[in-house]
Design a protein around this motif. Structure first.
Motif, PDB file in Angstrom:
ATOM      1  N   ILE B 141      -0.808  -1.494   2.173  1.00 41.63           N
ATOM      2  CA  ILE B 141      -1.664  -2.666   2.884  1.00 41.63           C
ATOM      3  C   ILE B 141      -2.306  -3.404   1.730  1.00 41.63           C
ATOM      4  N   VAL B 142      -2.193  -4.753   1.579  1.00 41.70           N
ATOM      5  CA  VAL B 142      -2.878  -5.385   0.409  1.00 41.70           C
ATOM      6  C   VAL B 142      -3.817  -6.454   1.086  1.00 41.70           C
ATOM      7  N   LYS B 143      -5.070  -6.151   0.545  1.00 41.65           N
ATOM      8  CA  LYS B 143      -6.377  -6.650   1.139  1.00 41.65           C
ATOM      9  C   LYS B 143      -6.630  -8.064   0.375  1.00 41.65           C
ATOM     10  N   GLU B 144      -7.683  -8.834   0.996  1.00 44.54           N
ATOM     11  CA  GLU B 144      -7.627 -10.313   0.555  1.00 44.54           C
ATOM     12  C   GLU B 144      -8.034 -10.263  -0.921  1.00 44.54           C
ATOM     13  N   GLY B 145      -7.668 -11.270  -1.441  1.00 44.97           N
ATOM     14  CA  GLY B 145      -7.861 -11.554  -2.851  1.00 44.97           C
ATOM     15  C   GLY B 145      -7.626 -10.837  -4.006  1.00 44.97           C
ATOM     16  N   SER B 146      -6.591  -9.897  -3.610  1.00 42.88           N
ATOM     17  CA  SER B 146      -6.488  -9.031  -4.859  1.00 42.88           C
ATOM     18  C   SER B 146      -5.287  -9.491  -5.770  1.00 42.88           C
ATOM     19  N   LYS B 147      -4.812  -8.839  -6.693  1.00 42.22           N
ATOM     20  CA  LYS B 147      -3.768  -9.259  -7.547  1.00 42.22           C
ATOM     21  C   LYS B 147      -2.967  -8.210  -8.071  1.00 42.22           C
ATOM     22  N   ILE B 148      -1.664  -8.171  -7.733  1.00 40.80           N
ATOM     23  CA  ILE B 148      -0.802  -7.269  -8.201  1.00 40.80           C
ATOM     24  C   ILE B 148      -0.058  -7.733  -9.368  1.00 40.80           C
TER      25      ILE B 148
END
Lengths: 574, 206
Positions: B141-148
């Motif tokens: 699950i990738v939440k808001e405003g994150s950077k991978i």
């Protein structure tokens, strides 16, 4: 340092690397609109410490009270909340103080690869996986499993009877294991959890303090509790001198340190003999021993010797922090205190206050792309800069304020670092119009049809049509001007990477100095930007301290700001 | 539901087919199960993108006398999301009570998915930047405003909290995005920024 060209990084003025040019030349009254730089004053982007002073503009904040840029070194942080990055629940600060900074829900990380562990049901071999689980079968067990490296708690022989309250079950099993070991080990050495050791150490020192101090002192919480303090206060009001009084009292007993395990002494070493460990290491080899990272993942893993003893570590909590200006203590960035909410209550970004610089080639050989948005897998190759070949760049300064700003630029004639390139800004001082909203621009554009010449020129320079190639950059002339941005031409002559061979034999030191290190071939131009603008003091606005203290509402107050910007232009061909 | 309309603008053979809501879909994208895919509008699917809409939960057989249920959604993508070249998007699968079911995948608005990325996450919130060659394993699950970061492998089931930077194999939380994440776009030279509004980028893709 930088991989993408062209790019610009901003140095916060708080760093001593980024000192402003000499005050005499800085004072506008003496030499208006000129800045002079001597060699040593220039910000050196190749200095090892420069990496800690340069930030992208989006990371910098601005303090409205102090009128200065703020970077992580000149703001203080205060914790808004703690939260677990796995279950995203926030943890109250009292729980953090009491139970430590680890999640007490069922969040565990793989001790071998740090991936969050998952609770998986294991059924017995006889029962097929496809058979639906019936409630009567009470012998199903659960394990913690890592889906990344396939570690599971079966490796340390830990199973759970229910999929909830993992922390309690795990603690119980740990306790049972540790006490079981104690029974088998006849030696008086106890292997206890670091938490227990710490607790007994704390209680030991508390006892020691009580013993050494006057335990029957009724004023244990008052400033008179310690005999030394009392004596000092007595001496203040006359009576015996402090030293005389000190002599009369017998010296306090020196405190002793913890002696045994019950007092909290923790010596490295387990109940196993060294020979046993060594022989096991010989047979199982290096792979069976844990890495330092694995050992440091949790206190329970600190003194294990073999990888199959790794205990799952509870997920460490993270914090969300508000930022305050170190100087005036005003909040400059603060989010809503709710987990996962990225909305800001206060956010004073530097990009909304200070002029932004961007550089691009005057005659680009390939279309400009944003390096972060590579849409195709093949990386566009950056052309290398040829030494001694003059290149012209367009430096655009964009204003973010609603007032017209006066800009003065200064750059060292040759770039600092091992490769000296010559840099000339053709027009170092100019004004940049105020920023407004898009409507202003649209209305002014319709009013005077000539004003979109700037855009045309920009288009032409991008497409490389003949229209712009007719124009020659001139010294002292602005290249291009739009509503809130002004562009000037910068001429750069890249230096050669290799020093010219000389007749005089060079010493070893000189040769060593010539040796290029990583990223020495990157051409980075430090530019000192000084901006001046006038701001109207609004009635009712808190009149700032310092210089503006006697400004009346409605009056205009001059403001200025100076900072270094490092423009990365490209790599020089060897 | 907006689906590619191959019949429109056939006369001009462009790289992208533009739908009524402004989605741009490359003719060279590989899209399966179109009826199970939702695109929010102004979303770009570039060449070589694999989008597996056919991997969806099988609708239960309609009981006698009942109407056939409408199709379930397998992938829903928000507005102004850019899926770059050769990215693979396939909904995650889970064995539940002995049965294999596919979990519908949700991708938010203004998400940038870098080239060659492999996405199998359960959900990706808005304003997320995913670097090239990143692998987002099933059910993360990738939440808001994150950077991978590029070349990251996000392990199965991991949660990437809002506003964090993750990287490594397996992914670890390395830090936080700056306070100006996604801000400052829309000016010449920097029309679009990581985590910001990607509409100008969508407009520039032709």
């Amino acid at each position: 340092m930088t991989t993408a060209f062209p790019s610009s990084l901003y140095a916060c003025p708080c760093s001593d690397l980024s000192s402003a040019p000499t005050p005499s030349s800085k004072r506008a009254s003496i030499q208006p609109n000129t800045l002079e730089l001597s060699g040593d004053q220039a910000f050196n982007p190749h200095s090892p410490r420069a990496n800690y002073a340069l930030y992208p503009l989006s990371d910098l904040l601005y303090c409205e009270e102090c009128d200065e840029i703020r970077c992580p070194r000149c703001w203080t942080e205060e914790i808004l909340y703690w939260y677990c990055p796995n279950c995203l629940f926030d943890v109250p600060s009292s729980t953090v103080k009491g139970d430590g900074n680890r999640c007490s829900r069922s969040c565990y990380n793989c001790p071998s690869c740090t991936t969050p562990l998952q609770i998986t049901q294991v059924s017995h071999r006889d029962e097929g996986l496809l058979k639906p689980t019936d409630a009567a079968g009470g012998d199903e067990t659960y394990v913690l499993q890592c889906q990344y490296c396939d570690w599971s708690s079966l490796e340390i022989d830990v199973r759970f009877s229910k999929p909830t309250k993992i922390t309690e079950q795990l603690a119980k099993q740990r306790k049972a294991r540790v006490s079981g070991k104690e029974d088998t080990a006849p030696s008086d050495k106890k292997v206890t959890a670091p938490d227990d050791v710490f607790a007994s150490l704390v209680s030991f020192y508390k006892d020691q303090l009580d013993e050494s101090g006057d335990s029957r002192n009724p004023y244990s919480n008052s400033p008179y509790n310690s005999p030394a303090n009392l004596a000092r206060i007595m001496s203040l009001y006359g009576g015996l001198s402090y030293n005389a009084l000190k002599k009369t009292r017998e010296k306090p007993q020196p405190m002793r340190e913890a002696l045994g395990a019950p007092e909290g002494l923790f010596s490295f070493g387990t109940d196993r003999s060294d020979t046993e460990i060594i022989s096991r290491m010989q047979t199982s080899g290096w792979d069976a021993t844990p890495t330092a990272e694995q050992q440091l993942s949790a206190p329970v893993n600190h003194d294990i010797r073999f990888a199959d003893e790794l205990w799952p570590s509870a997920t460490q909590l993270r914090t969300r922090r508000a930022k305050r200006c170190k100087n005036c203590r005003h909040i400059i960035a603060r989010q809503e205190p709710k987990v996962g909410n990225m909305r800001y209550k206060i956010r004073l970004l530097a990009m909304n206050y200070i002029p932004r610089l961007s550089i691009r080639p005057l005659h680009p050989t390939m279309p400009l792309t944003n390096p972060a948005f590579n849409l195709k897998p093949e990386m566009p190759q950056h052309e290398l800069l040829q030494p001694h070949k003059a290149q012209q760049y367009v430096l655009t300064i964009r204003n973010a304020l609603f007032e017209t700003v006066k800009i003065s630029l200064a750059t060292p004639a040759t770039t600092p670092g091992k490769v000296a390139s010559r840099v000339t800004i053709l027009c170092p001082s100019f004004t940049v119009g105020p920023a407004g909203d898009v409507w202003d621009e649209a209305l002014s554009a319709s009013a005077e049809p000539n004003s979109d010449g700037g855009r045309k020129a920009a288009m032409a320079s991008l497409t490389g049509s003949s229209e712009s190639s007719d124009r020659q950059p001139e010294a002292g002339k602005i290249w291009e001007r739009t509503r809130n941005s002004t562009s000037v031409i910068v001429e750069v002559v890249p230096g050669a990477l290799q020093q010219p061979p000389s007749i005089v034999r060079k010493t070893d030191k000189e040769l060593a100095d010539e040796e290029l290190e990583e990223d020495d071939d990157v051409l980075e131009v430090p530019v000192y930007v000084r901006t001046e603008w006038e701001m109207e003091v609004k009635p009712g606005e808190s009149v700032q301290a310092k210089k503006d203290a006697n400004a009346m509402p409605g009056e205009k107050v001059g403001k200025e700001l100076g900072y270094w910007v490092v423009l990365a232009v490209g790599r020089i061909a060897g | 539901m907006s689906r590619p309309q191959p019949t429109t603008r056939r006369s001009v053979k462009t790289e992208y087919i533009e739908t009524d809501t402004g989605n741009k879909i490359s003719r060279r994208a590989f899209i399966e199960g179109k009826q199970n895919i939702m695109l929010g509008g102004k979303t770009v699917l570039m060449a070589g993108v694999h989008l597996r809409g056919d991997l969806c939960r099988k609708p239960e057989p309609a009981a006698a006398g009942e109407k056939e249920k409408p199709n379930t959604t397998a992938v829903s993508i928000g507005r102004a999301t850019v899926v770059s070249t050769n990215a693979v998007i396939r909904p995650p699968m889970r064995v539940h009570k002995g049965q294999m079911t596919f979990i519908p995948m949700r991708i938010g608005d203004n998400v940038f998915i870098g080239p060659n990325a492999h996405i199998s996450s359960a959900s990706i919130s808005s304003h997320v930047y995913i670097g090239e060659n990143a692998v987002l394993s099933p059910l993360c699950i990738v939440k808001e405003g994150s950077k991978i970061l590029p070349n990251t492998v996000v392990p199965p089931g991991m949660t990437v909290p809002a506003g964090t930077v993750v990287g490594g194999k397996p992914a670890k939380i390395l830090g936080e995005v700056g306070d100006g994440w996604g801000q400052g776009g829309g000016v010449e030279g920097e029309e679009w920024v990581e985590g910001g509004d990607l509409r100008p980028l969508v407009r520039s893709i032709k």
